[in-house]
Scaffold this motif. Sequence first.
Motif, PDB file in Angstrom:
ATOM      1  N   ARG A   2       1.848 -11.973   8.442  1.00  0.00           N
ATOM      2  CA  ARG A   2       2.235 -10.897   7.542  1.00  0.00           C
ATOM      3  C   ARG A   2       2.740  -9.694   8.326  1.00  0.00           C
ATOM      4  O   ARG A   2       2.260  -9.408   9.424  1.00  0.00           O
ATOM      5  CB  ARG A   2       1.052 -10.475   6.669  1.00  0.00           C
ATOM      6  CG  ARG A   2       0.591 -11.580   5.716  1.00  0.00           C
ATOM      7  CD  ARG A   2      -0.489 -11.078   4.802  1.00  0.00           C
ATOM      8  NE  ARG A   2      -0.726 -12.017   3.731  1.00  0.00           N
ATOM      9  CZ  ARG A   2      -1.398 -11.728   2.628  1.00  0.00           C
ATOM     10  NH1 ARG A   2      -1.895 -10.529   2.465  1.00  0.00           N
ATOM     11  NH2 ARG A   2      -1.566 -12.614   1.672  1.00  0.00           N
ATOM     12  N   GLN A   4       3.925  -5.561   7.476  1.00  0.00           N
ATOM     13  CA  GLN A   4       4.197  -4.460   6.559  1.00  0.00           C
ATOM     14  C   GLN A   4       5.469  -3.749   7.004  1.00  0.00           C
ATOM     15  O   GLN A   4       5.634  -3.415   8.181  1.00  0.00           O
ATOM     16  CB  GLN A   4       3.022  -3.473   6.563  1.00  0.00           C
ATOM     17  CG  GLN A   4       1.773  -4.028   5.890  1.00  0.00           C
ATOM     18  CD  GLN A   4       0.668  -2.991   5.795  1.00  0.00           C
ATOM     19  OE1 GLN A   4       0.706  -1.988   6.474  1.00  0.00           O
ATOM     20  NE2 GLN A   4      -0.311  -3.253   4.949  1.00  0.00           N
ATOM     21  N   CYS A   5       6.382  -3.512   6.067  1.00  0.00           N
ATOM     22  CA  CYS A   5       7.678  -2.954   6.439  1.00  0.00           C
ATOM     23  C   CYS A   5       8.345  -2.327   5.220  1.00  0.00           C
ATOM     24  O   CYS A   5       7.825  -2.364   4.111  1.00  0.00           O
ATOM     25  CB  CYS A   5       8.565  -4.052   7.024  1.00  0.00           C
ATOM     26  SG  CYS A   5       8.823  -5.418   5.877  1.00  0.00           S
ATOM     27  N   HIS A  27       8.453  -0.019   0.179  1.00  0.00           N
ATOM     28  CA  HIS A  27       7.412  -0.470   1.113  1.00  0.00           C
ATOM     29  C   HIS A  27       6.917  -1.837   0.649  1.00  0.00           C
ATOM     30  O   HIS A  27       6.617  -2.031  -0.531  1.00  0.00           O
ATOM     31  CB  HIS A  27       6.267   0.525   1.144  1.00  0.00           C
ATOM     32  CG  HIS A  27       5.301   0.281   2.257  1.00  0.00           C
ATOM     33  ND1 HIS A  27       5.611   0.562   3.576  1.00  0.00           N
ATOM     34  CD2 HIS A  27       4.056  -0.242   2.260  1.00  0.00           C
ATOM     35  CE1 HIS A  27       4.586   0.236   4.329  1.00  0.00           C
ATOM     36  NE2 HIS A  27       3.628  -0.244   3.549  1.00  0.00           N
ATOM     37  N   LEU A  29       5.155  -5.975   1.815  1.00  0.00           N
ATOM     38  CA  LEU A  29       4.451  -6.879   2.722  1.00  0.00           C
ATOM     39  C   LEU A  29       5.285  -8.133   2.843  1.00  0.00           C
ATOM     40  O   LEU A  29       5.524  -8.836   1.855  1.00  0.00           O
ATOM     41  CB  LEU A  29       3.060  -7.205   2.179  1.00  0.00           C
ATOM     42  CG  LEU A  29       2.216  -8.121   3.076  1.00  0.00           C
ATOM     43  CD1 LEU A  29       1.795  -7.374   4.333  1.00  0.00           C
ATOM     44  CD2 LEU A  29       0.985  -8.623   2.337  1.00  0.00           C
ATOM     45  N   THR A  57       5.781  -6.299  -3.250  1.00  0.00           N
ATOM     46  CA  THR A  57       5.865  -4.849  -3.371  1.00  0.00           C
ATOM     47  C   THR A  57       4.821  -4.376  -4.374  1.00  0.00           C
ATOM     48  O   THR A  57       4.157  -5.186  -5.030  1.00  0.00           O
ATOM     49  CB  THR A  57       7.271  -4.422  -3.842  1.00  0.00           C
ATOM     50  OG1 THR A  57       7.502  -4.952  -5.145  1.00  0.00           O
ATOM     51  CG2 THR A  57       8.352  -4.919  -2.882  1.00  0.00           C
ATOM     52  N   GLU A 104      -1.807  -3.199   0.689  1.00  0.00           N
ATOM     53  CA  GLU A 104      -0.848  -3.735   1.648  1.00  0.00           C
ATOM     54  C   GLU A 104       0.596  -3.433   1.268  1.00  0.00           C
ATOM     55  O   GLU A 104       1.489  -3.500   2.120  1.00  0.00           O
ATOM     56  CB  GLU A 104      -1.036  -5.249   1.789  1.00  0.00           C
ATOM     57  CG  GLU A 104      -2.367  -5.636   2.410  1.00  0.00           C
ATOM     58  CD  GLU A 104      -2.563  -7.147   2.444  1.00  0.00           C
ATOM     59  OE1 GLU A 104      -3.024  -7.658   3.478  1.00  0.00           O
ATOM     60  OE2 GLU A 104      -2.259  -7.803   1.435  1.00  0.00           O
ATOM     61  N   VAL A 105       0.843  -3.122   0.017  1.00  0.00           N
ATOM     62  CA  VAL A 105       2.221  -2.896  -0.419  1.00  0.00           C
ATOM     63  C   VAL A 105       2.492  -1.444  -0.795  1.00  0.00           C
ATOM     64  O   VAL A 105       3.628  -1.062  -1.023  1.00  0.00           O
ATOM     65  CB  VAL A 105       2.567  -3.809  -1.619  1.00  0.00           C
ATOM     66  CG1 VAL A 105       2.595  -5.260  -1.201  1.00  0.00           C
ATOM     67  CG2 VAL A 105       1.584  -3.599  -2.766  1.00  0.00           C
TER      68      VAL A 105
END
Length: 393
Positions: A2, A4-5, A27, A29, A57, A104-105
């Motif tokens: 995974r 995050q970006c 933003h 995952l 997302t 996470e999103v």
Amino acid sequence: MRLQCEVEVRSRLLPTCGLRGRAKGAHALLSLGRQPDRPPGRGGPSAGHSVYLMVCTARDRAGARYKANASNLKTFLAAVRLAHRGTDVEALPLSVLVPAKTSEVEKPKTKMIITSRRDYPLTKNFPYSLEHLQASYCKLARVDMRMLCLKKLRKLDLSHNHIKKLPETIGDLVSLQELNLHNNHLESFCVALCNSTLQKSLQFLDLSQNKIKALPVQFCQLQELIHLKLDDNELIRLPFKMGQLSQLRFLSAARNKLPFLPSDFRNLSLEKLDLFGNPFEQPNPLVPSIQLKIPLTLLESAARATVNYRIPYGRHLLPSHLCEDLEVAKTCQCGNACLSCFIQTTVTMNLHYVAHTVVLVDNMGGTEAPIVCYFCSLTCYSQFLDRYLQSNR
């Protein structure tokens, strides 16, 4: 696997229609994993697994799945490269695709406002990405040490609590620009904070409605201060070197116990000044306080020469108490220094001399207040007295 970006989704068909294809980034995952081509029990046994890319997302936590295409995923991870080379999917270190968690999103949290005790986090840490934290009406008796780990914090609001003392480590908040401590139980302001990194960062400070009687001389080292609120305390004096706050534009110290203003006060250049409700004394230049010794002591003469001729000194050369005395040297009207030998009196100063907008000092419409004056000798005091008497004839 995974990652995050920030993800930006574009349509390749829009340019052909003469439309711009740029979309707002979200933003997300980004996950790489395996998924059965056909779920078992539906039309026979599973037909094997394929590598998929899943984008989750905050709006779509379940995620949109894209079958991995090696030409588009060359740089993603080593696992993708292995899949492209034909490595058995079962042997790849891939996890099964699952929906993303909310944390996470979501974008990194930069602001948190807490306005009640029941909402205060007791078991979880504050997000390290916070830039603005407000924890008001939480009945805090001390500053939570977890807050002091927030290195990105620019604004800290701890108003309406029961804080009695500030920890020295607040000075470790290198990005802190605004500190609000309105309506607490503070009795002093720590000298260590005046010597910390707050000297270069702090621009707004609210100490109103506390129990502070005096601020240390070192307070004037906070030379980036623009807005200072000291209302409703028990102040009997303002910092001796107040005029060193060259960036200060807004000052309020209403409803304190100030009898007069420090001599350095006349060096300020303010936009707005509020000193309403202080018991200012009636100035009387004809009745001075004389603490002058003639001839001057050797210590006084040496100290005056050190300050007047700007001779370098430090605690490696002089005892610390002498250094402290030199740092609070008074300035005569002639421009020369004096330490323990001087003549002191108070005169009236119109506050418009230092501020564009002045809140009335009293209910009588006054904008004048007494300010301390120091004289290094009888000669200087006599010259001042002659000018004063001539102007009042």
